[in-house]
Design a protein around this motif. Structure first.
Motif, PDB file in Angstrom:
ATOM      1  N   PHE A  19      25.197  32.631  77.671  1.00  0.00           N
ATOM      2  CA  PHE A  19      24.889  32.059  78.979  1.00  0.00           C
ATOM      3  C   PHE A  19      24.098  30.758  78.836  1.00  0.00           C
ATOM      4  O   PHE A  19      24.358  29.782  79.550  1.00  0.00           O
ATOM      5  CB  PHE A  19      24.101  33.049  79.832  1.00  0.00           C
ATOM      6  N   VAL A  20      23.125  30.748  77.924  1.00  0.00           N
ATOM      7  CA  VAL A  20      22.335  29.527  77.716  1.00  0.00           C
ATOM      8  C   VAL A  20      23.220  28.401  77.200  1.00  0.00           C
ATOM      9  O   VAL A  20      23.184  27.273  77.731  1.00  0.00           O
ATOM     10  CB  VAL A  20      21.173  29.789  76.733  1.00  0.00           C
ATOM     11  N   ILE A  21      24.036  28.686  76.201  1.00  0.00           N
ATOM     12  CA  ILE A  21      24.907  27.661  75.620  1.00  0.00           C
ATOM     13  C   ILE A  21      25.878  27.122  76.664  1.00  0.00           C
ATOM     14  O   ILE A  21      26.034  25.894  76.818  1.00  0.00           O
ATOM     15  CB  ILE A  21      25.672  28.228  74.410  1.00  0.00           C
ATOM     16  N   PHE A  22      26.523  28.014  77.391  1.00  0.00           N
ATOM     17  CA  PHE A  22      27.505  27.588  78.389  1.00  0.00           C
ATOM     18  C   PHE A  22      26.835  26.757  79.481  1.00  0.00           C
ATOM     19  O   PHE A  22      27.365  25.704  79.884  1.00  0.00           O
ATOM     20  CB  PHE A  22      28.187  28.814  78.998  1.00  0.00           C
ATOM     21  N   SER A  23      25.671  27.184  79.938  1.00  0.00           N
ATOM     22  CA  SER A  23      24.989  26.484  81.030  1.00  0.00           C
ATOM     23  C   SER A  23      24.516  25.102  80.598  1.00  0.00           C
ATOM     24  O   SER A  23      24.656  24.128  81.351  1.00  0.00           O
ATOM     25  CB  SER A  23      23.801  27.318  81.523  1.00  0.00           C
ATOM     26  N   VAL A  24      23.976  24.993  79.392  1.00  0.00           N
ATOM     27  CA  VAL A  24      23.536  23.692  78.893  1.00  0.00           C
ATOM     28  C   VAL A  24      24.731  22.756  78.720  1.00  0.00           C
ATOM     29  O   VAL A  24      24.668  21.573  79.073  1.00  0.00           O
ATOM     30  CB  VAL A  24      22.768  23.842  77.565  1.00  0.00           C
ATOM     31  N   CYS A  25      25.834  23.285  78.202  1.00  0.00           N
ATOM     32  CA  CYS A  25      27.026  22.458  77.985  1.00  0.00           C
ATOM     33  C   CYS A  25      27.618  21.968  79.310  1.00  0.00           C
ATOM     34  O   CYS A  25      28.051  20.813  79.415  1.00  0.00           O
ATOM     35  CB  CYS A  25      28.069  23.225  77.182  1.00  0.00           C
ATOM     36  N   ILE A  63      20.300  26.170  66.412  1.00  0.00           N
ATOM     37  CA  ILE A  63      19.448  26.954  65.519  1.00  0.00           C
ATOM     38  C   ILE A  63      18.148  27.344  66.223  1.00  0.00           C
ATOM     39  O   ILE A  63      17.672  28.488  66.105  1.00  0.00           O
ATOM     40  CB  ILE A  63      19.149  26.171  64.228  1.00  0.00           C
ATOM     41  N   MET A  64      17.565  26.405  66.982  1.00  0.00           N
ATOM     42  CA  MET A  64      16.339  26.690  67.732  1.00  0.00           C
ATOM     43  C   MET A  64      16.589  27.771  68.780  1.00  0.00           C
ATOM     44  O   MET A  64      15.731  28.632  69.017  1.00  0.00           O
ATOM     45  CB  MET A  64      15.828  25.418  68.402  1.00  0.00           C
ATOM     46  N   LEU A  65      17.768  27.744  69.392  1.00  0.00           N
ATOM     47  CA  LEU A  65      18.116  28.783  70.359  1.00  0.00           C
ATOM     48  C   LEU A  65      18.211  30.136  69.667  1.00  0.00           C
ATOM     49  O   LEU A  65      17.688  31.145  70.171  1.00  0.00           O
ATOM     50  CB  LEU A  65      19.450  28.446  71.030  1.00  0.00           C
ATOM     51  N   LEU A  66      18.851  30.170  68.519  1.00  0.00           N
ATOM     52  CA  LEU A  66      19.040  31.417  67.776  1.00  0.00           C
ATOM     53  C   LEU A  66      17.709  32.073  67.416  1.00  0.00           C
ATOM     54  O   LEU A  66      17.532  33.279  67.577  1.00  0.00           O
ATOM     55  CB  LEU A  66      19.850  31.144  66.511  1.00  0.00           C
TER      56      LEU A  66
END
Length: 210
Positions: A19-25, A63-66
Motif C-alpha cells: 500500500f505504501v509503495i503503490f500510494s507513493v508511486c 530499503i528504508m521502507l523495508l
C-alpha cells in the motif's frame, strides 16, 4: 523497526508495504503527468510516467521502507517550463490529488468487500488502512517545509531574498519535523476519523437506496 512485523505477521507486513509503495508511486506519477500537461516534459523524459517503485522511489527509499517503514519519492520538475503561478501550483497539488483519489478508491473497495464478503475482515481492514494511509500522506505532503508539496505552494505566495528563504525554510523544516514526531498519532487518528465518516456515509447511502 518495521521489518520486525515480517516475523510476527507477514501478511500485514506485505500489505502495508504494498500500500505504501503503490500510494507513493501514484503520488509521484500524478506530479509527472500534470507537469507534462502543464508544459514541463522533464519528468516524462526521464521515465517518471510509470508506477515502477524503482523509478519513482529508488532503491534507498525501498530499503528504508523495508527496515524502518519510512519511504519517499521525488519527481524532477523544471519551473522554467511552468511560467505561471497557476501551473506551478497545479503541479505541486497533483500528488495530493492522487492521494485523495486513492482514499476514495480504497474506501469504496473496503465498503464493497464489507457488504459482499463481511467474513473477510482482514481485506476490509487493509483496504481501509490504504485509505487512512493516503490521508496521512496528504496531510504530511501539505506541510509547508522543504521537501514537501506544501512548501512549493507557500513559496508561490511568499517571496524572500535567497538567504532569508534558506534560513526560514530550515527553521520551518525543523519545527514541522518536531510536530510530525510528536503528533503523528494524532494525524493517524484524524485520518481514521475521516475514513470512518466516509464509510458511514456509504453505508447510509446504501440503507437509503434499499
Amino acid at each position: 523497526m518495521f521489518i520486525t512485523l515480517l516475523f510476527s505477521d507477514w501478511r500485514l507486513f506485505a500489505c502495508i508495504g504494498l500500500f505504501v509503495i503503490f500510494s507513493v508511486c501514484v503520488h509521484e506519477y500524478m506530479h509527472a503527468y500534470v507537469a507534462l500537461k502543464m508544459g514541463d516534459p522533464t519528468a516524462a523524459d526521464l521515465g517518471h510516467l510509470t508506477l515502477s517503485p524503482f523509478k519513482q522511489m529508488g532503491l534507498i527509499s525501498l530499503i528504508m521502507l523495508l527496515f524502518l517503514g519510512i519511504a519517499w519519492g521525488q519527481v524532477p520538475v523544471n519551473p522554467q517550463n511552468l511560467p505561471t503561478r497557476k501551473k506551478r501550483i497545479l503541479v505541486a497539488l497533483a500528488g495530493v490529488c492522487g492521494n485523495i483519489l486513492l482514499t476514495l478508491f480504497f474506501t469504496v473497495c473496503g465498503f464493497l468487500v464489507l457488504i459482499w464478503s463481511p467474513e473477510n475482515e482482514f481485506a476490509v481492514r487493509m483496504l481501509l488502512y490504504g485509505a487512512v494511509l493516503n490521508i496521512v500522506l496528504l496531510i504530511i505532503n501539505l506541510m509547508p517545509a522543504p521537501g514537501f508539496d506544501g512548501f512549493l505552494i507557500v513559496r508561490e505566495f511568499i517571496r524572500f531574498d535567497r538567504q532569508t528563504t534558506i534560513d526560514r525554510a530550515n527553521g520551518a523544516f525543523f519545527i514541522i519535523m518536531m510536530i510530525m514526531f510528536f503528533f503523528i498519532d494524532k494525524i493517524y487518528t484524524a485520518a481514521e476519523y475521516i475514513v470512518g465518516k466516509l464509510l458511514l456515509l456509504l453505508l447510509y447511502i446504501r440503507e437509503w437506496m434499499i
